[in-house]
Scaffold this active site. Structure first.
Site, mmCIF file in Angstrom:
data_model
loop_
_atom_site.group_PDB
_atom_site.id
_atom_site.type_symbol
_atom_site.label_atom_id
_atom_site.label_comp_id
_atom_site.label_asym_id
_atom_site.label_seq_id
_atom_site.Cartn_x
_atom_site.Cartn_y
_atom_site.Cartn_z
ATOM 1 N N ASP A 1 -8.455 8.895 82.662
ATOM 2 C CA ASP A 1 -9.676 9.488 82.096
ATOM 3 C C ASP A 1 -10.253 10.530 83.055
ATOM 4 O OD1 ASP A 1 -10.395 7.549 83.984
ATOM 5 O OD2 ASP A 1 -11.905 6.585 82.733
ATOM 6 N N ASP B 1 -11.102 11.473 90.323
ATOM 7 C CA ASP B 1 -12.288 11.751 91.127
ATOM 8 C C ASP B 1 -11.850 11.892 92.595
ATOM 9 O OD1 ASP B 1 -14.945 11.936 91.869
ATOM 10 O OD2 ASP B 1 -15.384 9.815 91.681
ATOM 11 N N PHE C 1 -22.496 12.270 86.306
ATOM 12 C CA PHE C 1 -21.729 11.070 85.997
ATOM 13 C C PHE C 1 -21.426 11.126 84.507
ATOM 14 C CE2 PHE C 1 -20.947 6.672 84.992
ATOM 15 C CZ PHE C 1 -20.129 6.297 86.051
ATOM 16 N N ASP D 1 -17.666 4.769 80.521
ATOM 17 C CA ASP D 1 -18.856 3.912 80.495
ATOM 18 C C ASP D 1 -19.778 4.123 81.694
ATOM 19 O OD1 ASP D 1 -17.160 2.674 82.499
ATOM 20 O OD2 ASP D 1 -18.448 0.918 82.336
ATOM 21 N N ARG E 1 -19.451 3.796 75.877
ATOM 22 C CA ARG E 1 -18.038 4.129 75.609
ATOM 23 C C ARG E 1 -17.855 4.651 74.187
ATOM 24 N NH1 ARG E 1 -14.719 2.216 79.776
ATOM 25 N NH2 ARG E 1 -15.306 0.234 80.710
HETATM 26 P P1 5GP Z 1 -10.893 7.768 91.853
HETATM 27 O O1 5GP Z 1 -10.020 6.688 92.394
HETATM 28 O O2 5GP Z 1 -10.145 9.035 91.484
HETATM 29 O O3 5GP Z 1 -12.079 8.050 92.730
HETATM 30 O O4 5GP Z 1 -11.579 7.141 90.605
HETATM 31 C C1 5GP Z 1 -11.200 7.321 89.342
HETATM 32 C C2 5GP Z 1 -11.919 6.344 88.438
HETATM 33 O O5 5GP Z 1 -13.327 6.243 88.745
HETATM 34 C C3 5GP Z 1 -11.854 6.860 87.030
HETATM 35 O O6 5GP Z 1 -10.700 6.400 86.395
HETATM 36 C C4 5GP Z 1 -13.119 6.302 86.432
HETATM 37 O O7 5GP Z 1 -12.857 4.997 85.954
HETATM 38 C C5 5GP Z 1 -14.100 6.206 87.581
HETATM 39 N N1 5GP Z 1 -15.013 7.364 87.542
HETATM 40 C C6 5GP Z 1 -15.058 8.405 88.411
HETATM 41 N N2 5GP Z 1 -16.028 9.284 88.063
HETATM 42 C C7 5GP Z 1 -16.588 8.788 86.928
HETATM 43 C C8 5GP Z 1 -17.634 9.270 86.049
HETATM 44 O O8 5GP Z 1 -18.233 10.322 86.210
HETATM 45 N N3 5GP Z 1 -17.907 8.486 84.959
HETATM 46 C C9 5GP Z 1 -17.256 7.303 84.716
HETATM 47 N N4 5GP Z 1 -17.624 6.626 83.618
HETATM 48 N N5 5GP Z 1 -16.291 6.841 85.526
HETATM 49 C C10 5GP Z 1 -15.954 7.570 86.611
#
Ligand code: 5GP
Length: 175
Positions: free
Chosen positions: A98, A101, A150, A157, A163
């Site tokens: 999705d 980050d 965010f 979510d 969602r």
């Molecule tokens: P990473 O390991 O790349 O930091 O994290 C990725 C995960 O963090 C994504 O799959 C998601 O579940 C969550 N995440 C990161 N940013 C957001 C955001 O802005 N909104 C939501 N709902 N989840 C996020």
């Protein structure tokens, strides 16, 4: 919860972008049968829309990851709570995420999937938060490049809420 809406991505805009990604995947994997591996829970709506717009045969599976020590994946301590169930040895894999980050979740999963010896691994994400990247990861297909806020809706979510929204909101959380 106090929040301000910074941006809205409409159903129509999302749908066009998903169509574009699906066409690219369909032509890149024309004579192959890719295995799409979605990362639960956030990808479920994106995945459902994406596969219905892809015009070639494919297989589908999901994984689930949890971070511990903190409720944010950014803690860097990630474990797999549901593994791939299909046999992927020798097959072309596309990971469907999705949001990328920090990149920690994805780099953990890529390492895990590499051990299963697929033919190739590519990455498809609906949203790329490239400015927050901590671990370098190559993104092959991406929908939107977003910098701030965010994101909720379209499967994403905030504390398990929102969602169900058919569009995406970028929120500035103020509590
Ligand atoms: P990473 O390991 O790349 O930091 O994290 C990725 C995960 O963090 C994504 O799959 C998601 O579940 C969550 N995440 C990161 N940013 C957001 C955001 O802005 N909104 C939501 N709902 N989840 C996020």
């Amino acid at each position: 919860m106090e929040y301000r809406i910074l941006k809205k991505i409409s159903e129509e805009t999302i749908s066009k972008k998903v169509e574009e990604i699906a066409q690219n995947i369909s032509s890149d994997y024309k004579d192959k049968e890719p295995v799409l591996i979605g990362i639960l829970n956030g990808c479920f709506i994106f995945m459902a829309d994406l596969i219905r717009k892809i015009s070639i045969p494919l297989e589908l599976d999901f994984v689930r990851l949890a971070s511990y020590g903190s409720n944010s994946a950014s803690s860097g301590r990630i474990r797999l709570t549901k593994d791939v169930e299909l046999l992927i040895r020798g097959k072309p894999v596309i990971i469907v995420e999705d949001i990328v980050d920090t990149g920690l979740t994805l780099s953990y999963l890529i390492k895990h999937i590499e051990k299963k010896a697929p033919e190739s691994i590519k990455v498809c994400t609906l949203i790329n938060k490239v400015e927050r990247r901590y671990k370098e990861v190559v993104i092959d297909y991406q929908g939107f490049d977003l910098k701030e806020g965010f994101l909720v809706g379209y499967g994403l979510d905030y504390g398990e809420n929102y969602r169900y929204l058919p569009y995406i909101l970028s929120l500035k959380i103020e509590d």
